[in-house]
Scaffold this active site. Structure first.
Site, PDB file in Angstrom:
ATOM      1  N   CYS A   1       0.862  -1.180   0.000  1.00  0.00           N
ATOM      2  CA  CYS A   1       0.000   0.000   0.000  1.00  0.00           C
ATOM      3  C   CYS A   1       0.902   1.234   0.000  1.00  0.00           C
ATOM      4  O   CYS A   1       2.129   1.133   0.130  1.00  0.00           O
ATOM      5  CB  CYS A   1      -0.906  -0.001   1.226  1.00  0.00           C
ATOM      6  SG  CYS A   1       0.023   0.057   2.782  1.00  0.00           S
TER       7      CYS A   1
ATOM      8  N   CYS B   1       2.562   5.782   8.931  1.00  0.00           N
ATOM      9  CA  CYS B   1       1.635   5.935   7.812  1.00  0.00           C
ATOM     10  C   CYS B   1       0.734   7.138   8.074  1.00  0.00           C
ATOM     11  O   CYS B   1       0.185   7.284   9.173  1.00  0.00           O
ATOM     12  CB  CYS B   1       0.789   4.672   7.661  1.00  0.00           C
ATOM     13  SG  CYS B   1      -0.542   4.856   6.444  1.00  0.00           S
TER      14      CYS B   1
ATOM     15  N   GLU C   1       0.707  -0.728  16.239  1.00  0.00           N
ATOM     16  CA  GLU C   1      -0.160   0.415  15.926  1.00  0.00           C
ATOM     17  C   GLU C   1      -1.034   0.777  17.122  1.00  0.00           C
ATOM     18  O   GLU C   1      -1.252   1.961  17.426  1.00  0.00           O
ATOM     19  CB  GLU C   1      -1.036   0.114  14.706  1.00  0.00           C
ATOM     20  CG  GLU C   1      -1.890   1.308  14.309  1.00  0.00           C
ATOM     21  CD  GLU C   1      -2.822   1.020  13.147  1.00  0.00           C
ATOM     22  OE1 GLU C   1      -3.903   1.653  13.106  1.00  0.00           O
ATOM     23  OE2 GLU C   1      -2.490   0.177  12.281  1.00  0.00           O
TER      24      GLU C   1
ATOM     25  N   THR D   1      -6.111   0.645  11.896  1.00  0.00           N
ATOM     26  CA  THR D   1      -6.376   0.803  10.450  1.00  0.00           C
ATOM     27  C   THR D   1      -6.433  -0.515   9.689  1.00  0.00           C
ATOM     28  O   THR D   1      -6.836  -0.537   8.527  1.00  0.00           O
ATOM     29  CB  THR D   1      -5.291   1.681   9.794  1.00  0.00           C
ATOM     30  OG1 THR D   1      -4.012   1.034   9.927  1.00  0.00           O
ATOM     31  CG2 THR D   1      -5.244   3.060  10.417  1.00  0.00           C
TER      32      THR D   1
ATOM     33  N   CYS E   1      -8.113   1.606   6.838  1.00  0.00           N
ATOM     34  CA  CYS E   1      -7.540   2.297   5.686  1.00  0.00           C
ATOM     35  C   CYS E   1      -8.040   1.718   4.369  1.00  0.00           C
ATOM     36  O   CYS E   1      -8.518   0.587   4.290  1.00  0.00           O
ATOM     37  CB  CYS E   1      -6.011   2.280   5.752  1.00  0.00           C
ATOM     38  SG  CYS E   1      -5.250   0.745   5.223  1.00  0.00           S
TER      39      CYS E   1
ATOM     40  N   SER F   1      -1.096  -7.731  10.831  1.00  0.00           N
ATOM     41  CA  SER F   1      -2.530  -7.755  11.139  1.00  0.00           C
ATOM     42  C   SER F   1      -3.374  -7.849   9.875  1.00  0.00           C
ATOM     43  O   SER F   1      -4.301  -8.651   9.785  1.00  0.00           O
ATOM     44  CB  SER F   1      -2.913  -6.495  11.924  1.00  0.00           C
ATOM     45  OG  SER F   1      -4.305  -6.437  12.134  1.00  0.00           O
TER      46      SER F   1
END
Length: 320
Positions: free
Chosen positions: A19, A103, A133, A172, A202, A231
């Site tokens: 991504c 990010c 995260e 996310t 996301c 994840s």
């Protein structure tokens, strides 16, 4: 002796793999090494993929778990997953050069959580305990002002200090469907709970899950290429099974495939988590070609054209 191979139809998910946030984080490490020379320290795996980490190590990156493992006089990069506020604060105290590769979509969640806190709300974070995260997002606020909810059952039993002053944010990289169930449970109990202006999960996680949902019911087996500590990759396996795949397996690369999984099977789905490079996908396809008469069909749900800017410190002229 016959050399004919059994047919195998491969449904190749699109989008898949890297991504924009992962691509940016990897570029940040590469540019930091170019600008400052090796070694450049990286706090935590820059993204959750050993192949990526080992390639960057060969270029001169040194991966550590905590800032106290870094010398004061070398640059340090913070991983794409985000870090608690105390980490950049400590780097500033030590007068270190640091580059934040968080990010931008994770940073958006941090900003939301801080905004709710400033407005006097307690914050609920939907996510998985122990994930970097989640540690980073919870570390944006003072202890006791943000609570972690992992399941629908957690949402049903959670007791806030003030039910009228509550907000939620999410990790996310969660399952879109599972998160919707948790949010519904929270909103049933707390109708006034403040929600994100825009979905926190996301675009890349959403798109990769949508592609897997589209192909899963047609597949005897779905292979998800990604790391066990990724994840979004783990969620893709769960989504494939829920969406109707007979079997779904998480593999790091073609070397992890147990080819007996394909005994009697004719349709294989392939996708990759957001931190898995495309060469690993091609490696799986090549390994299949060595054993089967392969036909490939792409299953595309959308195009992705998201690009994130690099931090300004890496655009500046290199030091003499």
């Amino acid at each position: 002796m016959s050399t004919s191979r059994l047919p195998l139809n491969i449904l190749l998910a699109a989008p898949r793999g890297f991504c924009a946030g992962v691509d940016r984080a990897i570029q940040i490490v590469e540019r930091a090494i170019e600008r400052f020379g090796a070694p450049v320290y990286v706090r935590h795996e820059i993204v959750h993929n050993r192949h990526v980490v080992e390639r960057l190590e060969a270029l001169g990156a040194v991966f550590v778990e905590e800032l106290d493992q870094c010398p004061d006089d070398r640059p340090v990069v913070f991983s794409a997953h985000g870090v608690p506020k105390r980490v950049p604060a400590e780097a500033e105290r030590r007068e270190m050069i640091f580059v934040d590769a968080t990010c931008p979509l994770v940073s958006k969640v941090h900003v939301e959580a801080q905004r709710h806190h400033a407005q006097g709300r307690d914050v609920v974070l939907i996510g998985h305990a122990g994930h970097p995260e989640v540690i980073g997002t919870m570390g944006q606020l003072p202890d006791g002002t943000i609570a972690l909810i992992e399941t629908v059952e957690d949402a049903r039993t959670f007791t806030p200090k003030d039910p009228a002053r509550l907000a939620f944010v999410t990790q996310t990289t969660l399952s879109v469907d599972d998160t919707a169930d948790i949010v519904a449970a929270l909103q049933t109990r707390f109708p006034d709970i403040a929600a994100p202006h825009k979905e926190d999960i996301c675009y890349a996680t959403t798109n990769r899950q949508a592609a897997v949902k589209t192909l899963a019911a047609q597949c005897d087996l779905v292979l998800v290429i990604g790391a066990r500590n990724s994840s979004n990759s783990v969620r893709l396996v769960e989504v494939a099974l829920t969406a109707g795949a007979d079997q779904a397996e998480l593999i790091a690369s073609a070397a992890d495939i147990d080819w007996s999984w394909l005994d009697g099977k004719t349709t294989l789905g392939i996708t990759a988590g957001a931190s898995a490079p495309e060469d690993l996908v091609q490696g799986v396809i090549e390994a299949a070609r060595e054993r089967f008469d392969v036909k490939i069909d792409a299953v595309k749900v959308t195009d992705e054209d998201v690009v994130f800017k690099l931090p300004r410190i890496l655009e500046e002229q290199s030091p003499a």
